[in-house]
Design a protein around this motif. Structure first.
Motif, short mmCIF file in Angstrom:
data_model
loop_
_atom_site.label_atom_id
_atom_site.label_comp_id
_atom_site.label_asym_id
_atom_site.label_seq_id
_atom_site.Cartn_x
_atom_site.Cartn_y
_atom_site.Cartn_z
N THR A 65 -2.30 1.33 0.74
CA THR A 65 -2.06 1.92 -0.60
C THR A 65 -0.67 1.60 -1.08
O THR A 65 -0.47 1.17 -2.23
N ASN A 66 0.32 1.77 -0.22
CA ASN A 66 1.69 1.50 -0.62
C ASN A 66 1.97 0.02 -0.80
O ASN A 66 2.77 -0.38 -1.66
N LEU A 74 5.25 -0.57 -8.42
CA LEU A 74 5.25 0.89 -8.45
C LEU A 74 5.96 1.45 -7.21
O LEU A 74 5.95 0.82 -6.15
N PRO A 75 6.54 2.63 -7.32
CA PRO A 75 7.16 3.23 -6.13
C PRO A 75 6.10 3.62 -5.11
O PRO A 75 4.96 3.94 -5.46
N VAL A 76 6.49 3.57 -3.84
CA VAL A 76 5.55 3.95 -2.79
C VAL A 76 5.36 5.46 -2.82
O VAL A 76 6.18 6.21 -3.35
N PRO A 162 1.21 5.72 -11.99
CA PRO A 162 2.67 5.79 -11.80
C PRO A 162 3.20 7.20 -11.62
O PRO A 162 4.29 7.39 -11.07
N GLY A 163 2.43 8.20 -12.03
CA GLY A 163 2.92 9.57 -11.95
C GLY A 163 2.78 10.22 -10.59
O GLY A 163 3.36 11.28 -10.35
N TYR A 164 2.03 9.62 -9.68
CA TYR A 164 1.88 10.22 -8.36
C TYR A 164 3.08 9.91 -7.48
O TYR A 164 3.67 8.83 -7.56
N THR A 165 3.43 10.88 -6.65
CA THR A 165 4.60 10.74 -5.78
C THR A 165 4.26 10.93 -4.29
O THR A 165 4.99 10.46 -3.43
N HIS A 166 3.18 11.65 -4.00
CA HIS A 166 2.83 11.98 -2.62
C HIS A 166 1.35 11.71 -2.36
O HIS A 166 0.53 11.75 -3.29
N GLY A 186 1.48 14.47 -8.03
CA GLY A 186 2.66 13.99 -8.73
C GLY A 186 3.61 15.14 -8.98
O GLY A 186 3.22 16.15 -9.58
N ILE A 187 4.82 15.01 -8.50
CA ILE A 187 5.82 16.07 -8.65
C ILE A 187 7.03 15.46 -9.34
O ILE A 187 7.76 14.65 -8.75
N ALA A 188 7.23 15.84 -10.59
CA ALA A 188 8.29 15.22 -11.38
C ALA A 188 9.66 15.77 -11.04
O ALA A 188 10.66 15.05 -11.05
#
Length: 201
Positions: A65-66, A74-76, A162-166, A186-188
């Motif tokens: 995925t990453n 995109l960020p991992v 792009p909005g997901y972080t975890h 996603g945690i902004a």
């Protein structure tokens, strides 16, 4: 036989979208024994028909995925313990109660499986079900799951959002059936943390 499903909640509209699809793929003819949790070792019977955790496949799916997100600029995603536990729990529940859905038989969805502070955030879920795959072939199984998701526009959108972080991944096997779940959040704001005390397993 392979089945796919996705669901998501956007950060703004809070609208939930659920899509299910059925895909038929070539599958390996399985051995008669159930599979052990140690996917890199000997194939051993599992006792009592209890779902076993395919941790090697989970780790490979996180890595894949990453890798895909990196290739798209995109960020991992950070692996999170609470998301992983929600994913594992849902995969095991689908196996134990013989269903394939983002909603359990009582009507509970991902929002109810997440802690309250995460359920109000942006979140998404991909699910996969298949049979006849050799869990000892960790990379092959993970690749088959990922190819299925990436070939489906909705699942691909979750992976590349792009909005997901975890991220948390849960892959479980029982009686020659395998079910996999990806949970995205996603945690902004930096003030809210998901699964504190994360431990690698």
């Amino acid at each position: 036989m392979v089945r796919l499903g996705l669901t998501r909640q956007s950060a703004g509209a809070r609208a939930m979208v659920t899509v299910m699809s059925l895909v038929v793929l070539f599958s390996w003819v399985p051995a008669s024994a159930q599979w052990s949790a140690h996917t890199s070792g000997q194939l051993q019977p599992a006792t009592g028909g209890i779902p076993v955790n395919l941790t090697g496949v989970e780790a490979a799916l996180v890595e894949m995925t990453n890798d895909i997100r990196r290739r798209h600029g995109l960020p991992v995603l950070l692996e999170d313990g609470m998301c992983r536990d929600a994913a594992r729990g849902h995969s095991a529940d689908m196996l134990n109660r013989n269903y394939f859905s983002h909603t359990d038989p009582e009507g509970g969805a991902l929002k109810e499986r997440l802690p309250a502070n995460l359920a109000t955030r942006q979140w998404g879920e991909n699910i996969w079900a298949g049979s006849g795959y050799d869990p000892r072939q960790v990379h092959h199984l993970a690749q088959m799951i990922m190819v299925g998701w990436m070939n489906s526009p909705g699942h691909r959108e979750n992976i590349l959002a792009p909005g997901y972080t975890h991220l948390g991944v849960g892959v479980m096997a029982k009686n020659q059936e395998i079910k996999a779940t990806q949970v995205f959040i996603g945690i902004a704001d930096a003030g809210i943390r998901p699964g504190q005390g994360f431990q690698e397993r």
